[in-house]
Design an enzyme around this catalytic site. Structure first.
Site, PDB file in Angstrom:
ATOM      1  N   CYS A 249       0.761  -1.287  -0.017  1.00 15.01           N
ATOM      2  CA  CYS A 249      -0.016  -0.075  -0.096  1.00 15.01           C
ATOM      3  C   CYS A 249       0.880   1.409  -0.102  1.00 15.01           C
ATOM      4  O   CYS A 249       2.072   1.370   0.652  1.00 15.01           O
ATOM      5  CB  CYS A 249      -1.233   0.001   1.020  1.00 15.01           C
ATOM      6  SG  CYS A 249      -0.255  -0.198   2.819  1.00 15.01           S
ATOM      7  N   LYS A 250       0.498   2.278  -0.751  1.00 13.65           N
ATOM      8  CA  LYS A 250       1.349   3.284  -1.062  1.00 13.65           C
ATOM      9  C   LYS A 250       1.542   4.171   0.253  1.00 13.65           C
ATOM     10  O   LYS A 250       2.854   4.971   0.233  1.00 13.65           O
ATOM     11  CB  LYS A 250       0.578   4.233  -2.107  1.00 13.65           C
ATOM     12  CG  LYS A 250       0.693   3.509  -3.575  1.00 13.65           C
ATOM     13  CD  LYS A 250       0.599   4.417  -4.670  1.00 13.65           C
ATOM     14  CE  LYS A 250       0.291   3.663  -5.864  1.00 13.65           C
ATOM     15  NZ  LYS A 250      -0.968   3.068  -6.351  1.00 13.65           N
TER      16      LYS A 250
END
Ligand code: GRE
Length: 331
Positions: A249-250
């Site tokens: 996840c960024k």
């Protein structure tokens, strides 16, 4: 404080009176009173709103509701019936009531279409869903909304620019039998509700839902279903261990809580916990709510009205944040 907005406030269909009494038998000391209160919208509820300074209530269908209906067609028919019922009930009270759409979550396209109908036809303010959708008679199979097949639904939420409330439901099937039945007093608010919702929302974070839909707004109740307390530890493990191991996840968990996730005070009327949440996730992400009729106006409003917060903070949490999120104008 006058003019508070409350947004985790349950109703149920009058024809489900007997079913609701059974549910209330598990969760309410006075099941008859609870059932009267949850079916009523225009009388008892409005009197309480006036008495306790709630200017505007955003209604949603009770749990587990449609999320317990494992036949997809039947589930959608119930959702449509519920939405038509509440639209009819509130249409004479535009300054006092709004509603969140009830959705069958068997099929992302069907859920998206019903949400769109409710927002465009009735002016509903978003959706509220009771955690996972039961998907078979046994209750062993359940649908989560954190995989890419749900992107079409999340895209609809962001296209319509309405929030999605992820509300708890009760455990079923093998999970109920193995984990919870032997310790049945932990089912519901003491533990299982928060565990269910925190698993689901953290699944949405780690499976990239908010990365693919950066404008998505999700609300969780009960002062964040235990997550704010654990934020440091979750952040530490995501950033220092899980990401080096491949979690992709960024952004950080704190970023998602700053930009995508809101919490409400529903059913959690503790001043130290509220102050802690303000410090950890800021007052901008917190919204007053009651959780009526599972909780009382007396407890929620009595507490909130007396809480020692700076006046601006109290107004933002009590009203302004919700007015902005739901675009309620200058309510
Ligand atoms: C709810 O909000 O739906 C709920 C229940 C049972 C107990 C407490 C509660 O369904 O808040």
């Amino acid at each position: 404080m006058k003019g508070k907005i409350a947004l985790e406030e349950a109703f149920c269909l009058p024809r489900h009176e007997e079913k609701q009494k059974w549910w209330a038998g598990l969760f309410a000391v006075d099941a008859e009173k609870h059932t009267r209160e949850i079916i009523d919208i225009q009388k008892i509820r409005l009197e309480k709103m006036d008495k306790f300074g709630v200017g505007y209530t955003i209604l949603s269908y009770t749990a587990p509701g449609v999320q317990d209906v494992y036949d997809a067609k039947e589930a959608n028919a119930l959702a449509v019936e519920v939405n038509d019922h509440v639209a009819e009930q509130i249409k004479g009270y535009p300054d006092r009531f709004g509603a969140l759409a009830t959705l069958s979550m068997h099929d992302p396209n069907v859920a998206a279409a019903e949400l769109r109908r409710c927002v465009t036809q009735y002016g509903f303010l978003g959706a509220l869903v009771n955690d996972t959708q039961r998907n078979d008679a046994s209750g062993d199979s359940m649908i989560f909304y954190d995989d890419p097949s749900w992107d079409v639904f999340w895209q609809t939420c962001t296209d319509l620019d309405v929030p999605f409330y992820l509300h708890p439901r009760n455990p079923t099937g093998v999970f109920m039998d193995k984990l919870w039945a032997p310790r049945k007093w932990l089912v519901g608010p003491p533990l299982s509700f928060a565990q269910g919702v925190s698993l689901h929302i953290l699944g949405m974070v780690t499976n990239g839902v908010f990365d693919r839909h950066p404008k998505l707004k999700v609300i969780i109740g009960h002062l964040g279903e235990h997550i704010p307390f654990d934020l440091w530890r979750i952040n530490h493990w995501f950033e220092d261990v899980k990401k080096p191991l491949g979690l992709d996840c960024k952004r950080t968990i704190r970023d998602y809580f700053r930009d995508n996730i809101y919490i409400t005070t529903s059913g959690h009327f503790s001043t130290p916990t509220l102050k802690y949440c303000i410090e950890e996730i800021t007052e901008a992400r917190i919204l007053f709510s009651i959780d009526y009729p599972f909780e009382s106006f007396e407890d929620a409003c009595g507490w909130y009205d007396g809480v020692d917060l700076e006046e601006g903070t109290k107004k933002r949490i009590g009203r302004d944040n919700a007015a902005a999120l739901f675009k309620l104008g200058n309510f």
